[in-house]
Design a protein around this motif. Structure first.
Motif, PDB file in Angstrom:
ATOM      1  N   GLU A 134       6.588  63.967  35.356  1.00 16.11           N
ATOM      2  CA  GLU A 134       6.921  64.103  36.833  1.00 16.11           C
ATOM      3  C   GLU A 134       8.766  64.085  36.845  1.00 16.11           C
ATOM      4  O   GLU A 134       9.126  63.179  36.574  1.00 16.11           O
ATOM      5  CB  GLU A 134       6.278  63.025  37.830  1.00 16.11           C
ATOM      6  CG  GLU A 134       6.919  62.840  39.132  1.00 16.11           C
ATOM      7  CD  GLU A 134       6.144  61.950  40.040  1.00 16.11           C
ATOM      8  OE1 GLU A 134       6.496  61.849  41.363  1.00 16.11           O
ATOM      9  OE2 GLU A 134       5.362  61.444  39.588  1.00 16.11           O
ATOM     10  N   LEU A 135       9.019  65.051  37.633  1.00 14.99           N
ATOM     11  CA  LEU A 135      10.360  65.463  37.987  1.00 14.99           C
ATOM     12  C   LEU A 135      10.550  65.098  39.408  1.00 14.99           C
ATOM     13  O   LEU A 135       9.911  65.941  40.382  1.00 14.99           O
ATOM     14  CB  LEU A 135      10.674  66.621  37.345  1.00 14.99           C
ATOM     15  CG  LEU A 135      12.203  67.112  37.837  1.00 14.99           C
ATOM     16  CD1 LEU A 135      13.200  66.256  36.974  1.00 14.99           C
ATOM     17  CD2 LEU A 135      12.666  68.451  37.612  1.00 14.99           C
ATOM     18  N   ARG A 136      11.469  64.179  39.777  1.00 11.00           N
ATOM     19  CA  ARG A 136      11.611  63.584  41.215  1.00 11.00           C
ATOM     20  C   ARG A 136      12.834  63.798  41.593  1.00 11.00           C
ATOM     21  O   ARG A 136      13.910  63.372  40.890  1.00 11.00           O
ATOM     22  CB  ARG A 136      11.106  62.357  41.294  1.00 11.00           C
ATOM     23  CG  ARG A 136      11.455  61.713  42.485  1.00 11.00           C
ATOM     24  CD  ARG A 136      10.842  60.243  42.539  1.00 11.00           C
ATOM     25  NE  ARG A 136       9.457  60.134  42.084  1.00 11.00           N
ATOM     26  CZ  ARG A 136       8.365  59.718  43.073  1.00 11.00           C
ATOM     27  NH1 ARG A 136       8.728  59.611  44.275  1.00 11.00           N
ATOM     28  NH2 ARG A 136       7.153  59.721  42.643  1.00 11.00           N
ATOM     29  N   SER A 137      13.249  64.066  42.884  1.00 10.78           N
ATOM     30  CA  SER A 137      14.459  64.312  43.336  1.00 10.78           C
ATOM     31  C   SER A 137      14.538  63.970  44.728  1.00 10.78           C
ATOM     32  O   SER A 137      13.740  64.306  45.598  1.00 10.78           O
ATOM     33  CB  SER A 137      15.154  65.666  43.074  1.00 10.78           C
ATOM     34  OG  SER A 137      16.602  65.681  43.643  1.00 10.78           O
ATOM     35  N   GLY A 138      15.477  62.984  45.270  1.00  9.12           N
ATOM     36  CA  GLY A 138      15.456  62.560  46.557  1.00  9.12           C
ATOM     37  C   GLY A 138      16.829  62.416  47.085  1.00  9.12           C
ATOM     38  O   GLY A 138      17.891  62.970  46.396  1.00  9.12           O
ATOM     39  N   ASN A 139      17.120  61.665  48.385  1.00 10.71           N
ATOM     40  CA  ASN A 139      18.606  61.602  48.864  1.00 10.71           C
ATOM     41  C   ASN A 139      19.294  60.725  48.126  1.00 10.71           C
ATOM     42  O   ASN A 139      20.501  60.352  48.163  1.00 10.71           O
ATOM     43  CB  ASN A 139      18.479  61.222  50.338  1.00 10.71           C
ATOM     44  CG  ASN A 139      17.697  60.258  50.539  1.00 10.71           C
ATOM     45  OD1 ASN A 139      16.841  59.799  49.940  1.00 10.71           O
ATOM     46  ND2 ASN A 139      18.080  59.526  51.707  1.00 10.71           N
ATOM     47  N   VAL A 140      18.844  59.767  47.348  1.00  5.58           N
ATOM     48  CA  VAL A 140      19.421  58.544  46.523  1.00  5.58           C
ATOM     49  C   VAL A 140      19.547  59.171  44.977  1.00  5.58           C
ATOM     50  O   VAL A 140      20.479  58.787  44.720  1.00  5.58           O
ATOM     51  CB  VAL A 140      18.469  57.216  46.465  1.00  5.58           C
ATOM     52  CG1 VAL A 140      19.141  56.206  45.619  1.00  5.58           C
ATOM     53  CG2 VAL A 140      18.408  56.957  48.030  1.00  5.58           C
ATOM     54  N   GLY A 141      18.491  59.803  44.344  1.00  8.78           N
ATOM     55  CA  GLY A 141      19.002  60.375  43.306  1.00  8.78           C
ATOM     56  C   GLY A 141      17.764  61.187  42.693  1.00  8.78           C
ATOM     57  O   GLY A 141      16.821  61.450  43.302  1.00  8.78           O
ATOM     58  N   PRO A 180      17.157  53.432  51.850  1.00  8.70           N
ATOM     59  CA  PRO A 180      16.024  54.152  51.801  1.00  8.70           C
ATOM     60  C   PRO A 180      16.107  55.526  51.168  1.00  8.70           C
ATOM     61  O   PRO A 180      17.031  56.177  51.138  1.00  8.70           O
ATOM     62  CB  PRO A 180      16.025  54.291  53.203  1.00  8.70           C
ATOM     63  CG  PRO A 180      17.364  53.752  54.001  1.00  8.70           C
ATOM     64  CD  PRO A 180      17.965  53.441  52.766  1.00  8.70           C
ATOM     65  N   ASP A 181      14.931  55.948  50.768  1.00  8.91           N
ATOM     66  CA  ASP A 181      14.851  57.042  49.825  1.00  8.91           C
ATOM     67  C   ASP A 181      13.583  58.029  50.425  1.00  8.91           C
ATOM     68  O   ASP A 181      12.452  57.557  50.598  1.00  8.91           O
ATOM     69  CB  ASP A 181      14.567  56.660  48.551  1.00  8.91           C
ATOM     70  CG  ASP A 181      14.748  58.099  47.424  1.00  8.91           C
ATOM     71  OD1 ASP A 181      15.442  58.873  48.015  1.00  8.91           O
ATOM     72  OD2 ASP A 181      14.242  57.920  46.457  1.00  8.91           O
ATOM     73  N   ALA A 182      13.893  59.330  50.320  1.00  4.64           N
ATOM     74  CA  ALA A 182      12.804  60.473  50.740  1.00  4.64           C
ATOM     75  C   ALA A 182      13.041  61.165  49.469  1.00  4.64           C
ATOM     76  O   ALA A 182      14.039  61.803  49.070  1.00  4.64           O
ATOM     77  CB  ALA A 182      13.077  61.021  51.951  1.00  4.64           C
ATOM     78  N   SER A 183      11.677  61.443  48.890  1.00  4.83           N
ATOM     79  CA  SER A 183      12.015  62.364  47.430  1.00  4.83           C
ATOM     80  C   SER A 183      10.466  63.609  47.659  1.00  4.83           C
ATOM     81  O   SER A 183       9.396  63.073  48.270  1.00  4.83           O
ATOM     82  CB  SER A 183      11.920  61.503  46.342  1.00  4.83           C
ATOM     83  OG  SER A 183      10.859  60.816  46.336  1.00  4.83           O
ATOM     84  N   LEU A 184      10.995  64.260  46.857  1.00  3.76           N
ATOM     85  CA  LEU A 184      10.063  65.545  46.459  1.00  3.76           C
ATOM     86  C   LEU A 184      10.082  65.486  45.008  1.00  3.76           C
ATOM     87  O   LEU A 184      10.734  65.286  44.237  1.00  3.76           O
ATOM     88  CB  LEU A 184      10.618  67.023  47.131  1.00  3.76           C
ATOM     89  CG  LEU A 184       9.721  68.380  46.900  1.00  3.76           C
ATOM     90  CD1 LEU A 184       8.529  68.029  47.766  1.00  3.76           C
ATOM     91  CD2 LEU A 184      10.578  69.341  46.918  1.00  3.76           C
ATOM     92  N   SER A 185       8.564  65.573  44.521  1.00  8.64           N
ATOM     93  CA  SER A 185       8.509  65.563  43.073  1.00  8.64           C
ATOM     94  C   SER A 185       7.465  66.717  42.620  1.00  8.64           C
ATOM     95  O   SER A 185       6.639  67.207  43.448  1.00  8.64           O
ATOM     96  CB  SER A 185       7.734  64.326  42.642  1.00  8.64           C
ATOM     97  OG  SER A 185       6.696  64.048  43.084  1.00  8.64           O
ATOM     98  N   LEU A 186       7.688  67.254  41.606  1.00  5.57           N
ATOM     99  CA  LEU A 186       6.962  68.339  40.773  1.00  5.57           C
ATOM    100  C   LEU A 186       6.084  67.360  39.717  1.00  5.57           C
ATOM    101  O   LEU A 186       6.726  66.670  38.842  1.00  5.57           O
ATOM    102  CB  LEU A 186       7.708  69.277  40.082  1.00  5.57           C
ATOM    103  CG  LEU A 186       8.670  70.204  41.132  1.00  5.57           C
ATOM    104  CD1 LEU A 186       9.381  71.118  40.383  1.00  5.57           C
ATOM    105  CD2 LEU A 186       7.558  70.722  42.082  1.00  5.57           C
ATOM    106  N   VAL A 187       4.972  67.612  39.492  1.00  5.55           N
ATOM    107  CA  VAL A 187       3.832  66.863  38.433  1.00  5.55           C
ATOM    108  C   VAL A 187       3.297  67.761  37.624  1.00  5.55           C
ATOM    109  O   VAL A 187       2.658  68.809  38.363  1.00  5.55           O
ATOM    110  CB  VAL A 187       2.936  65.949  39.284  1.00  5.55           C
ATOM    111  CG1 VAL A 187       2.120  65.053  38.360  1.00  5.55           C
ATOM    112  CG2 VAL A 187       3.665  64.949  40.331  1.00  5.55           C
ATOM    113  N   ALA A 188       3.107  67.512  36.338  1.00  7.93           N
ATOM    114  CA  ALA A 188       2.462  68.346  35.380  1.00  7.93           C
ATOM    115  C   ALA A 188       1.639  67.292  34.705  1.00  7.93           C
ATOM    116  O   ALA A 188       2.187  66.424  34.291  1.00  7.93           O
ATOM    117  CB  ALA A 188       3.283  69.320  34.496  1.00  7.93           C
ATOM    118  N   ARG A 189       0.341  67.708  34.548  1.00 10.91           N
ATOM    119  CA  ARG A 189      -0.568  66.885  33.586  1.00 10.91           C
ATOM    120  C   ARG A 189      -1.544  67.437  32.582  1.00 10.91           C
ATOM    121  O   ARG A 189      -1.759  68.593  32.945  1.00 10.91           O
ATOM    122  CB  ARG A 189      -1.303  65.814  34.577  1.00 10.91           C
ATOM    123  CG  ARG A 189      -2.130  66.379  35.388  1.00 10.91           C
ATOM    124  CD  ARG A 189      -2.980  65.433  36.382  1.00 10.91           C
ATOM    125  NE  ARG A 189      -3.314  64.265  35.777  1.00 10.91           N
ATOM    126  CZ  ARG A 189      -2.898  63.046  36.724  1.00 10.91           C
ATOM    127  NH1 ARG A 189      -2.379  63.274  37.782  1.00 10.91           N
ATOM    128  NH2 ARG A 189      -3.097  61.926  36.136  1.00 10.91           N
TER     129      ARG A 189
END
Length: 146
Positions: free
Chosen positions: A29-36, A136-145
């Protein structure tokens, strides 16, 4: 007739690409949000629970602090559904802005939608703690399995 077709087209993607969690599946999972941002390398430990390693990096500050740790995550797999509720707790030993070692804790919950059977997009809301700074954090992620 048009209304029935519209309901079918809107409702089908949520069931057509469903993924059933299996013990042993690898998850990246690659995650990116407003904190990191973070990169998670994990494996399904139980049909709805996964655990693994976490590499995290914070946006705030010019030093771009980073952390290395572990995560435990829940994905509410249900047969026939591609839109899943999920929650995650991750902890890491981290470099903080003042250059010392500190704790990075991430806690969030959200939804994951499997666009195709082995890849998905997630949206999560939560909070991150870098040292003594809780944000507080909001994030979008891409998941591969697989």
């Amino acid at each position: 007739m048009r209304l029935a077709l519209l309901v079918f087209l809107v409702g089908t993607p949520f069931q057509a690409q469903a993924y059933d969690g299996r013990i042993g599946d690898a998850v990246v999972e690659l995650r990116s949000g407003n904190v990191g941002s973070s990169l998670e390398l994990s494996q399904m430990l139980l049909p709805k629970w996964r655990g693994g390693l976490l590499l995290s990096q914070a946006w705030s500050g010019q030093q771009m602090p980073f952390g290395l740790g572990m995560l435990l995550a829940y994905e509410g797999h249900r047969r026939g559904y591609a839109l899943l509720p999920r929650a995650r707790l991750a902890t890491a030993i981290a470099l903080v802005q003042d250059g010392g070692l500190g704790l990075n804790v991430q806690l969030d919950a959200g939804l994951l939608w499997y666009v195709i059977r082995s890849a998905g997009v997630g949206l999560s809301l939560g909070a991150q703690l870098w040292g003594s700074n809780l944000t507080p954090d909001a994030s979008l992620s891409l998941v591969a399995r697989w």
